[in-house]
Design a protein around this motif. Structure first.
Motif, PDB file in Angstrom:
ATOM      1  N   GLY A 117     -25.152 120.917 -35.635  1.00 27.89           N
ATOM      2  CA  GLY A 117     -24.743 119.803 -34.783  1.00 27.89           C
ATOM      3  C   GLY A 117     -23.898 120.312 -33.634  1.00 27.89           C
ATOM      4  O   GLY A 117     -22.999 121.135 -33.826  1.00 27.89           O
ATOM      5  N   ASP A 121     -21.762 116.887 -28.444  1.00 32.81           N
ATOM      6  CA  ASP A 121     -22.287 115.549 -28.751  1.00 32.81           C
ATOM      7  C   ASP A 121     -21.262 114.682 -29.464  1.00 32.81           C
ATOM      8  O   ASP A 121     -21.375 113.445 -29.461  1.00 32.81           O
ATOM      9  CB  ASP A 121     -23.543 115.662 -29.620  1.00 32.81           C
ATOM     10  CG  ASP A 121     -24.717 116.265 -28.868  1.00 32.81           C
ATOM     11  OD1 ASP A 121     -24.673 116.283 -27.623  1.00 32.81           O
ATOM     12  OD2 ASP A 121     -25.661 116.740 -29.524  1.00 32.81           O
ATOM     13  N   ARG A 122     -20.274 115.297 -30.096  1.00 32.99           N
ATOM     14  CA  ARG A 122     -19.250 114.539 -30.830  1.00 32.99           C
ATOM     15  C   ARG A 122     -18.083 114.126 -29.934  1.00 32.99           C
ATOM     16  O   ARG A 122     -17.293 113.262 -30.314  1.00 32.99           O
ATOM     17  CB  ARG A 122     -18.711 115.365 -31.996  1.00 32.99           C
ATOM     18  CG  ARG A 122     -19.785 115.852 -32.972  1.00 32.99           C
ATOM     19  CD  ARG A 122     -19.172 116.729 -34.037  1.00 32.99           C
ATOM     20  NE  ARG A 122     -20.171 117.487 -34.783  1.00 32.99           N
ATOM     21  CZ  ARG A 122     -19.890 118.467 -35.630  1.00 32.99           C
ATOM     22  NH1 ARG A 122     -18.622 118.806 -35.847  1.00 32.99           N
ATOM     23  NH2 ARG A 122     -20.858 119.114 -36.258  1.00 32.99           N
ATOM     24  N   GLY A 249     -23.565 118.350 -40.685  1.00 36.75           N
ATOM     25  CA  GLY A 249     -23.543 118.328 -39.221  1.00 36.75           C
ATOM     26  C   GLY A 249     -23.730 116.959 -38.640  1.00 36.75           C
ATOM     27  O   GLY A 249     -24.145 116.836 -37.503  1.00 36.75           O
ATOM     28  N   THR A 250     -23.469 115.931 -39.399  1.00 38.90           N
ATOM     29  CA  THR A 250     -23.683 114.575 -38.887  1.00 38.90           C
ATOM     30  C   THR A 250     -22.450 114.072 -38.177  1.00 38.90           C
ATOM     31  O   THR A 250     -21.372 114.589 -38.345  1.00 38.90           O
ATOM     32  CB  THR A 250     -24.041 113.629 -40.041  1.00 38.90           C
ATOM     33  OG1 THR A 250     -22.984 113.637 -41.007  1.00 38.90           O
ATOM     34  CG2 THR A 250     -25.334 114.054 -40.697  1.00 38.90           C
TER      35      THR A 250
END
Length: 250
Positions: A117, A121-122, A249-250
Motif C-alpha cells: 500500500g 494514498d493514505r 496494507g489497507t
C-alpha cells in the motif's frame, strides 16, 4: 546512429526492506526547508551507517521518498519519509540512531516497516493548529463561522509558474476557535483535505481575511498535528502507519 551509453560499474544491491519514518519539526527548525531536511537526513543516514539502497544509472542516489512536507515556517508533529535498505534493520534501532544523528528540533518519532500500500494514498488530510497572540477569541470565532457559511472562497497564491487562483472552502473539513488554557492567545484548529493545489494554513488565513477582514496583530504560530486518512464522519485524521503496524496494507 549514436551508440547508447551503458552505465559502468556493478549493479547496486537490491532493496530488501522499506521503512517509513515519522519525524517532527520543532522550535527554530520549523524554518528549515524540505531541501534542508533532505541534506540533514542523508548525512544522518551515513553517520548511522544505514545500508541504503541506491538507484542504478550514471548518477546513483539513495532510495528516499519524501511525502507531502509542511511549508517552511510551520512546525509539524507528522512529517513522513520512506527509505529502502539492502539489509534488514530493526526499526526501533534505526529510529534511535537517526534521532541521535539529526539536529535537535528534527526529531524522529517513529519508524515502521512498510507493508503493501502506498503511503501517499493514505495522506488524505492534515490536522492543523494556529495560535494567535493578542487576538480575541470572539473575532476568530466570527471569522471561522463566516468562512464555513460560504460555498466557495477563492484566494490567489504565487506559484513557480505564476499566480494561481483556487478555492479554499472545499478543502476545509472543520474549523473551530477556542481560547488557550492560559487565556493568553486564541487557538484555531482545522482539518484540511489534501487537494491540488494543496491548501495551506496561510491560504486559510487569506480566506478568513477575505470573508471577515480578519487581521491578526502578529503572524500565528502554525503546527501540523497529524496527517493521514480522513475520517469523514468525525472530521478527524487517522494514523497513516496503523496499517503497517497491523501487518496489512489497507
Amino acid at each position: 546512429m549514436a551508440r547508447q551509453r551503458v552505465p559502468e560499474g556493478p549493479t547496486p544491491p537490491p532493496a530488501v526492506q522499506k521503512l517509513r519514518i515519522r519525524y517532527a519539526k520543532r522550535g527554530r527548525l520549523r524554518f528549515s526547508s524540505t531541501r534542508d531536511f533532505q541534506r540533514a537526513l542523508e548525512r544522518a543516514l551515513r553517520r548511522a551507517a544505514v545500508p541504503m539502497a541506491f538507484s542504478a544509472g550514471f548518477h546513483p542516489h539513495p532510495k528516499i521518498s519524501y511525502a507531502n512536507a509542511a511549508p517552511t515556517g510551520t512546525a509539524s508533529e507528522a512529517e513522513y519519509v520512506e527509505v529502502s535498505v539492502t539489509e534488514r534493520v530493526d526499526p526501533e534501532r534505526l529510529r534511535a540512531a537517526l534521532d541521535e544523528a539529526l539536529p535537535d528540533g528534527l526529531d524522529v518519532l517513529e519508524v515502521v516497516e512498510a507493508r503493501p500500500g502506498a503511503l501517499a494514498d493514505r495522506l488524505q488530510a492534515s490536522d492543523w493548529v494556529m495560535t494567535f497572540r493578542g487576538m480575541p477569541v470572539a473575532d476568530l470565532e466570527r471569522a471561522a463561522t463566516a468562512l464555513l457559511e460560504q460555498e466557495r472562497v477563492e484566494v490567489t497564491r504565487m506559484m513557480k509558474s505564476g499566480p494561481r487562483t483556487f478555492d479554499v472552502r472545499e478543502a476545509v473539513v472543520s474549523l473551530t476557535a477556542s481560547p488557550a488554557e492560559d487565556d493568553t492567545c486564541a487557538i484555531l484548529r482545522m482539518v484540511v483535505r489534501h487537494t491540488t493545489p494543496a491548501v495551506r494554513p496561510d491560504d486559510v488565513l487569506s480566506a478568513l481575511r477575505a470573508v471577515a477582514a480578519l487581521a491578526p496583530p502578529t503572524p500565528p504560530l502554525v503546527t501540523r498535528l497529524a496527517q493521514g486518512p480522513l475520517q469523514t464522519a468525525t472530521a478527524t485524521v487517522a494514523d497513516p502507519l496503523a496499517a503497517d503496524q497491523a501487518g496489512d496494507g489497507t
